[in-house]
Design a protein around this motif. Structure first.
Motif, PDB file in Angstrom:
ATOM      1  N   GLN A 170       0.807  -1.220   0.000  1.00 26.01           N
ATOM      2  CA  GLN A 170       0.000   0.000   0.000  1.00 26.01           C
ATOM      3  C   GLN A 170       0.838   1.266   0.000  1.00 26.01           C
ATOM      4  O   GLN A 170       0.487   2.252  -0.636  1.00 26.01           O
ATOM      5  N   SER A 171       1.958   1.255   0.691  1.00 24.50           N
ATOM      6  CA  SER A 171       2.784   2.459   0.816  1.00 24.50           C
ATOM      7  C   SER A 171       3.827   2.586  -0.281  1.00 24.50           C
ATOM      8  O   SER A 171       4.649   3.512  -0.253  1.00 24.50           O
ATOM      9  N   THR A 249       2.263  -3.036   7.663  1.00 23.41           N
ATOM     10  CA  THR A 249       1.953  -2.330   6.424  1.00 23.41           C
ATOM     11  C   THR A 249       0.967  -3.161   5.621  1.00 23.41           C
ATOM     12  O   THR A 249       1.197  -4.352   5.393  1.00 23.41           O
TER      13      THR A 249
END
Length: 268
Positions: A170-171, A249
């Motif tokens: 996602q990051s 995460t």
């Protein structure tokens, strides 16, 4: 009658007997050839080819040991927060200072780990047994990250051992840095409840999120290591992102299922 006699005479005329007969035009032969080649290729693929399918499901990066919820053994007012979110602490480390009728008491970690969430703040009144922190268990100085993919129960049975996994973190912008590479190491055979997921991750909200469409099966994925990337893990791009990955995460896992034959031949 006259027309019939003329037609018979025309068929019996000797000057037309030596003319060639055209059965098909060149364009027709071309179409027939292309059709036969396509049919032959399709037959070979049906006999020897295979279809690759994947299953996609939400995932999260962790150190693989799970988490625990730290609860206060005393009631009172929090006078100081002695730890920070993201900080790694050994066992029996101070997290909170609580003022009680019997004097100040220190709330300490039970096991070594990383503080992933703090639920108490200075000045807050807490009761005995109140949740004050979530601690992710961590072993060693540089433990490897794992991914846990929460696959719908009806699709988990088709996941083979050591299946390849692509993780869209996602990051991390996948268009620029690609996807994270991994391999299945374990497939649980029992579906997990929101409480079980929350206990492992130390987050009740994630437990609810991962069971929104039903109780899933946890699939453990070992991330492939690489000494040539900043993160220390293998990516579909050459270098991957220019920073390290952190636990907790969120990601999306794409797991490759067993190859399937396009045609099942039934023999007598």
């Amino acid at each position: 009658m006259q027309f019939r006699q003329q037609a018979l005479a025309k068929l019996q005329s000797p000057e037309d007997l030596d003319l060639p007969v055209r059965f098909a035009r060149p364009q027709g032969w071309l179409v027939l050839s292309v059709t036969l080649i396509a049919m032959a290729a399709a037959s070979v693929w049906a006999l020897t080819g295979s279809v690759t399918s994947t299953v996609q499901a939400p995932a999260i990066l962790t150190y693989g040991q799970g988490s625990y919820i730290l609860q206060s053994p005393v009631a009172g007012q929090v006078t100081a927060v002695l730890a920070r979110e993201g900080e790694r602490l050994p066992a029996n480390s101070p997290v909170l200072k609580v003022r009680t009728p019997d004097g100040d008491q220190i709330v300490r970690t039970l096991q070594a780990g990383r503080i992933t969430a703090l639920a108490a703040s200075a000045g807050q009144i807490i009761a005995t047994g109140a949740d004050v922190a979530a601690v992710e268990k961590v072993r060693g100085d540089e433990p490897p990250l794992y991914a846990t993919v929460y696959v719908p129960a009806q699709k988990a049975a088709g996941i083979p051992a050591h299946a390849s996994v692509d993780l869209t973190v996602q990051s991390v912008p996948s268009q620029e840095y690609g996807v994270l590479r991994g391999e299945v190491t374990k497939v649980d055979r029992s579906a997990q409840s929101p409480r079980q997921i929350a206990a492992f991750l130390g987050d009740s909200q994630l437990g609810e999120e991962f069971t929104r469409d039903g109780r899933p099966v946890a699939v453990t994925v070992k991330l492939k290591r690489s000494s040539g990337t900043e993160s220390g893990y293998a990516w579909s791009s050459a270098d991957g992102p220019p920073f390290e990955l952190t636990s907790m995460t969120l990601a999306t896992g794409s797991i490759r299922l067993s190859d399937q034959r396009p045609v099942d031949w039934l023999l007598p």
